[in-house]
Design an enzyme around this catalytic site. Structure first.
Site, mmCIF file in Angstrom:
data_model
loop_
_atom_site.group_PDB
_atom_site.id
_atom_site.type_symbol
_atom_site.label_atom_id
_atom_site.label_comp_id
_atom_site.label_asym_id
_atom_site.label_seq_id
_atom_site.Cartn_x
_atom_site.Cartn_y
_atom_site.Cartn_z
ATOM 1 C CB THR A 13 -0.927 0.005 1.248
ATOM 2 O OG1 THR A 13 -1.693 -1.187 1.234
ATOM 3 C CG2 THR A 13 -1.834 1.208 1.268
ATOM 4 C CB THR A 16 1.492 1.225 -4.306
ATOM 5 O OG1 THR A 16 1.743 -0.170 -4.302
ATOM 6 C CG2 THR A 16 0.759 1.623 -5.574
ATOM 7 C CE LYS A 105 2.208 1.087 12.015
ATOM 8 N NZ LYS A 105 1.056 1.587 11.318
ATOM 9 C CD GLU A 129 5.957 13.482 10.801
ATOM 10 O OE1 GLU A 129 6.770 14.376 11.022
ATOM 11 O OE2 GLU A 129 5.059 13.147 11.600
ATOM 12 N N GLY A 134 -0.113 8.553 10.077
ATOM 13 C CA GLY A 134 -0.082 8.620 8.607
ATOM 14 C C GLY A 134 0.392 9.936 8.034
ATOM 15 C CB ILE A 136 -1.097 14.077 11.190
ATOM 16 C CG1 ILE A 136 -2.530 13.699 10.807
ATOM 17 C CG2 ILE A 136 -1.078 15.329 12.056
ATOM 18 C CD1 ILE A 136 -3.433 13.371 11.991
ATOM 19 C CE LYS A 205 0.077 4.261 14.093
ATOM 20 N NZ LYS A 205 -1.220 3.999 13.475
ATOM 21 N N GLY A 302 -3.534 4.942 4.896
ATOM 22 C CA GLY A 302 -3.869 4.873 3.472
ATOM 23 C C GLY A 302 -2.698 5.289 2.602
HETATM 24 P P1 NDP Z 1 1.733 -4.050 2.752
HETATM 25 O O1 NDP Z 1 1.504 -5.365 3.412
HETATM 26 O O2 NDP Z 1 0.671 -3.491 1.873
HETATM 27 O O3 NDP Z 1 3.076 -4.135 1.873
HETATM 28 C C1 NDP Z 1 4.237 -4.768 2.284
HETATM 29 C C2 NDP Z 1 5.205 -4.871 1.100
HETATM 30 O O4 NDP Z 1 6.424 -5.397 1.560
HETATM 31 C C3 NDP Z 1 4.743 -5.764 -0.043
HETATM 32 O O5 NDP Z 1 5.107 -5.171 -1.264
HETATM 33 C C4 NDP Z 1 5.551 -7.046 0.126
HETATM 34 O O6 NDP Z 1 5.919 -7.682 -1.094
HETATM 35 C C5 NDP Z 1 6.814 -6.502 0.771
HETATM 36 N N1 NDP Z 1 7.422 -7.479 1.660
HETATM 37 C C6 NDP Z 1 6.957 -7.907 2.848
HETATM 38 N N2 NDP Z 1 7.818 -8.779 3.394
HETATM 39 C C7 NDP Z 1 8.828 -8.902 2.519
HETATM 40 C C8 NDP Z 1 10.010 -9.677 2.489
HETATM 41 N N3 NDP Z 1 10.311 -10.513 3.462
HETATM 42 N N4 NDP Z 1 10.823 -9.564 1.430
HETATM 43 C C9 NDP Z 1 10.511 -8.746 0.405
HETATM 44 N N5 NDP Z 1 9.396 -7.961 0.371
HETATM 45 C C10 NDP Z 1 8.578 -8.065 1.412
HETATM 46 O O7 NDP Z 1 2.103 -3.023 3.900
HETATM 47 P P2 NDP Z 1 1.800 -1.440 3.958
HETATM 48 O O8 NDP Z 1 2.323 -0.804 2.740
HETATM 49 O O9 NDP Z 1 0.403 -1.208 4.375
HETATM 50 O O10 NDP Z 1 2.687 -1.024 5.219
HETATM 51 C C11 NDP Z 1 4.089 -0.874 5.137
HETATM 52 C C12 NDP Z 1 4.605 -0.250 6.435
HETATM 53 O O11 NDP Z 1 4.017 1.044 6.594
HETATM 54 C C13 NDP Z 1 4.248 -1.024 7.687
HETATM 55 O O12 NDP Z 1 5.287 -0.865 8.627
HETATM 56 C C14 NDP Z 1 2.994 -0.304 8.194
HETATM 57 O O13 NDP Z 1 2.802 -0.441 9.581
HETATM 58 C C15 NDP Z 1 3.341 1.127 7.847
HETATM 59 N N6 NDP Z 1 2.220 2.031 7.691
HETATM 60 C C16 NDP Z 1 1.153 1.668 6.915
HETATM 61 C C17 NDP Z 1 0.109 2.545 6.712
HETATM 62 C C18 NDP Z 1 -1.064 2.192 5.881
HETATM 63 O O14 NDP Z 1 -2.018 2.984 5.837
HETATM 64 N N7 NDP Z 1 -1.079 1.056 5.209
HETATM 65 C C19 NDP Z 1 0.124 3.881 7.334
HETATM 66 C C20 NDP Z 1 1.305 4.179 8.128
HETATM 67 C C21 NDP Z 1 2.302 3.264 8.293
HETATM 68 P P3 NDP Z 1 4.847 -8.279 -2.157
HETATM 69 O O15 NDP Z 1 4.176 -7.082 -2.745
HETATM 70 O O16 NDP Z 1 5.641 -8.996 -3.174
HETATM 71 O O17 NDP Z 1 3.926 -9.146 -1.353
HETATM 72 N N1 HSE Z 2 -2.972 0.248 10.607
HETATM 73 C C1 HSE Z 2 -2.630 1.602 10.882
HETATM 74 C C2 HSE Z 2 -3.886 2.369 11.201
HETATM 75 C C3 HSE Z 2 -1.946 2.207 9.686
HETATM 76 O O1 HSE Z 2 -4.984 1.860 10.939
HETATM 77 O O2 HSE Z 2 -3.789 3.463 11.750
HETATM 78 C C4 HSE Z 2 -1.423 3.608 9.960
HETATM 79 O O3 HSE Z 2 -0.376 3.575 10.890
#
Ligand code: NDP
Ligand code: HSE
Length: 428
Positions: A13, A16, A105, A129, A134, A136, A205, A302
């Site tokens: 997420t 991307t 986090k 940050e 997210g 903010i 957090k 998000g």
């Molecule tokens: P996702 O699960 O959507 O994405 C994780 C990505 O990491 C995927 O692309 C996955 O690969 C890759 N990945 C995971 N493990 C491995 C590994 N062992 N080797 C190689 N690639 C790996 O997570 P998010 O993007 O939602 O979250 C990422 C971070 O951001 C987390 O720490 C989360 O807590 C934090 N965060 C998320 C927020 C949100 O709104 N989603 C907001 C704030 C913080 P593949 O695509 O091939 O499966």
């Molecule tokens: N899972 C977390 C939330 C993502 O819902 O707030 C943002 O840190």
């Protein structure tokens, strides 16, 4: 410096969102930094998985060392999540003198101090940050904009998933389960949403916020944590009847050098600014001794909002690299941790119970609170049709937590009380 090269770990997420932003806004970002920003490599688990944003497939790799040990990469952005692997990758990146940005986090709450020290030692930046709230910019606000003030208390809605679930349950009558599935589909929830709904994500957090606001090295085991899995639609409805909204809030409060940090579903008066924070939005209400009360509000999770925080960190790192000051901003908690004793904690409480609807039942309740010296602020009672049972809701005035809990245990043992639960009430 005319170019920086980036290695991105994770293309989910947030990953991307970062790729989309770097591609779409490339010209504007480069104009701002005065140098070319080159996304060199992206670590994924599966190179063949369809992606939501166009990328040259030669940039994708499943070999993390192509990034961590690549002398051509200046900045590593960690977005894979989890603790152990992310810890090892970031440590290695720092030892290889790469600046690091993370949104993790879980990792920063557990190993933040150690990683920040390592960054400092290597004169590298470590920015995070996006790890709290997210989009903010609350970490920047605490480290820069509010640094001159003495922060006394922070109340935060810092988990988007649980706020989304409670909003959907409150306003659309959706079930807990359906709301959670929807939050997962929208990309707010963690890979394992247990940490969202059990309050762990919010607690992490609050740990990070407490380090920065109070310079106190709070650990996860210092935080009292209760999630939203026991909050029912009826709790929400009866809280509303008394003029309150239930939110999962994190509170970190310092008084006389002692700190109390907790995360729990809490009733807020409907007029409180935090009560109207809906869906995945987050807000942090900060009490400063000179500034007074300020609220930081915005999208807490998000793709887009989180990517903004990550890429803004990236711009800070590039600026620091250009000035030759990476690693200089790093802030470590300096004080000792003194938890506030339970016997000193006071609060208002909301009690909800089912009681046999017969003469004398209600006075048993009020007599108990009277005997314990706890006075009641609001009361609501209605019969549950056809069951000889009454639905009762009470809000107490401020009372010592220990005394209230003792009284609540006594209340549960009454023969006329069929079931009872309580939540804290926060006046603000
Ligand atoms: P996702 O699960 O959507 O994405 C994780 C990505 O990491 C995927 O692309 C996955 O690969 C890759 N990945 C995971 N493990 C491995 C590994 N062992 N080797 C190689 N690639 C790996 O997570 P998010 O993007 O939602 O979250 C990422 C971070 O951001 C987390 O720490 C989360 O807590 C934090 N965060 C998320 C927020 C949100 O709104 N989603 C907001 C704030 C913080 P593949 O695509 O091939 O499966
Ligand atoms: N899972 C977390 C939330 C993502 O819902 O707030 C943002 O840190």
């Amino acid at each position: 410096m005319d170019k920086v090269s980036i290695g991105l770990l994770g293309f989910g997420t947030v990953g991307t969102g970062v790729v989309r932003l770097l591609t779409k806004e490339r010209e504007r970002l480069e104009e701002r930094t005065g140098c070319a920003i080159q996304l060199e490599k992206v670590l994924v688990r599966n190179k063949n998985r369809p992606r939501k944003v166009l990328i040259d497939s030669r940039k994708l790799t499943t070999d993390v060392y192509e990034i961590l040990d690549n002398p051509g990469i200046d900045i590593v952005i960690e977005l894979i999540g989890g603790v152990d692997r992310a810890y090892r990758y970031i440590l290695r990146a720092l030892k290889n003198k790469k600046n690091v940005i993370t949104a993790n986090k879980d990792l920063m709450a557990e190993y933040g101090e150690e990683l920040l020290l390592e960054a400092k030692k290597n004169r590298c930046d470590l920015y995070y940050e996006a790890s709290v709230a997210g989009g903010i910019p609350i970490l920047r606000a605490l480290t820069d904009s509010l640094a001159a003030d003495r922060i006394q208390k922070m109340i935060g809605i810092v988990n988007g998933t649980t706020n989304y679930i409670l909003s959907k349950m409150s306003h659309e009558g959706l079930s807990y389960e359906k709301s959670l599935v929807s939050a997962q589909r929208l990309g707010f929830a963690e890979a394992d949403p247990t940490s969202d709904v059990e309050g762990l994500d919010a607690a992490r957090k609050m740990v990070i916020l407490s380090h920065l606001a109070y310079s106190i090295p709070v650990k996860m085991e210092d935080v009292k944590i209760k999630g939203i899995t026991d909050v029912t639609r009826e709790d929400i409805v009866y809280a509303q009847k008394l003029g309150y909204t239930i939110k999962l809030v994190g509170i970190a409060e310092v008084s006389n050098g002692d700190i109390d940090v907790r995360v729990e579903p809490t009733l807020l008066p409907n007029g409180h600014p935090l009560a109207s924070v809906e869906n995945e939005n987050n807000a942090i209400y900060v009490y400063g001794s000179l500034l007074g009360e300020t609220m930081f509000y915005g999208p807490g999770a998000g793709e887009g909002p989180t990517a903004i925080s990550v890429v803004s960190d990236l711009l800070s790192v590039i600026r620091n690299m250009a000035l030759g000051v990476t690693g200089h901003h790093i802030f470590m908690p300096k004080k000792e941790m003194h938890p506030k004793k339970d016997s000193l904690i006071e609060s208002q409480f909301f009690v909800r119970l089912h009681m046999k609807d017969k003469p004398g039942s209600f006075s048993k309740l009020t007599d108990l609170f009277k005997e314990q010296g706890i006075s009641l602020e609001k009361l609501y009672q209605e019969p549950i049709i056809g069951q000889d049972v009454a639905e009762v809701s009470i809000v107490t005035h401020r009372a010592h937590k220990v005394l209230f809990e003792k009284s609540f245990d006594m209340l549960k043992k009454f023969e006329v009380v069929l079931n009872a639960k309580y939540f804290r009430v926060e006046r603000g």
